[in-house]
Scaffold this motif. Structure first.
Motif: not given
Length: 280
Positions: A11-18, A221-235, A275-280
């Motif tokens: 919810a907090a990320a959604r408010r920030r648009g991130r 750009a995906a986060v900017g377009a509306g993705i709010r939860k970004v799953n990361i494992g293989t990296a 990756l936190l710097g890219v997404v959040a």
């Protein structure tokens, strides 16, 4: 810092648009590295343990219990999530011990089932999760690369997504927009226009799986377009394995795992910070 709720972080990320970075972990060292990354970056995140990881660990309590303790001690908000659970019995067992294990959310993945069966199974888990106060994620369009069961070319239909959310009551929706699980190179191309359309019509936050294969600029750009939860494992696995090979080559006589796992943890944390710097 108390254990965070997934719903609050999203919810907090959604408010920030991130977005919120959600890291899948298999080992204690990975979990420690991810929590250290949250503290270094000054950002909250989600620690995830998948069904495959649970089976590898031969039970869900040990790793999830460790993640819970790490989250409780963290100086940044950390939530716990059970990821890609497709076994209804395992979902029930996790829900029964959700409070004890500190779970804030669960993703029930019935996407390989026929549509009506996916609807019914996901709705049952969502209702059970909601009774416990959990945030529940579902999946409609299949995401490529997972155990050969998903076709990389599949895309989530917006009308189907709206109907699926309305019928199941899920709090978040994993969508198929071009990413693929277990990619070793960051070459995925996402359908950013589709993400924007889905964000406009679907009333719940969108989730991107297979994010390790997405280049930084596309992920942003995906986060900017509306993705709010970004799953990361293989990296995380790529960074940690590369460092492990280096550590063992540098220390051919090493037998004490502390001598080489410390570097693995360090490299894993550095990747998570980036990756936190890219997404959040």
């Amino acid at each position: 810092m108390t254990l965070a709720r997934t719903a609050d972080l999203i919810a907090a990320a959604r408010r920030r648009g991130r977005g919120v970075a959600a890291f899948n972990v298999i080992t204690l060292e990975q979990a420690e590295a991810v929590v250290a990354a949250a503290e270094q970056a000054g950002r909250g995140l989600i620690l995830q343990v998948s069904q495959n990881a649970i089976r590898f660990r031969r039970g869900f309590a040990p790793l999830l219990a460790a993640c819970c303790e790490l989250a409780r001690a963290a100086t940044q908000p950390v939530a716990l999530h059970a990821d890609h659970i497709d076994d209804p019995e395992l979902a029930g067992a996790l829900l029964a011990r959700a409070e004890e294990l500190g779970l804030g959310s669960l993703m029930f993945d019935a996407s390989t089932l026929p549509y009506e069966q996916n609807l019914a199974a996901t709705a049952r888990v969502a209702a059970a999760g909601h009774r416990l106060g959990l945030w529940v994620e579902g999946e409609l369009g299949e995401v490529g690369g997972k155990d050969g069961a998903h076709a990389p070319g599949v895309r989530t239909d917006p009308d189907d997504a709206v109907a699926f959310v309305a019928s199941t009551g899920v709090d978040g929706l994993a969508v198929a927009v071009g990413s693929s699980h277990a990619m070793l190179e960051r070459t995925a191309t996402l359908d950013l226009d589709l993400i924007a359309v889905l964000d406009a019509v679907v009333p719940v936050p969108l989730v991107l799986h297979g994010s390790s294969g997405v280049p930084d600029e596309v992920l942003d750009a995906a986060v900017g377009a509306g993705i709010r939860k970004v799953n990361i494992g293989t990296a995380l696995a790529i960074a940690g394995t590369a460092r492990l090979r280096q550590e063992l080559a540098d220390r051919p006589k090493a037998v004490d795992p502390r001598r080489y796992l410390d570097g693995v943890r360090e490299a894993t944390a550095a990747t998570a910070v980036h990756l936190l710097g890219v997404v959040a």
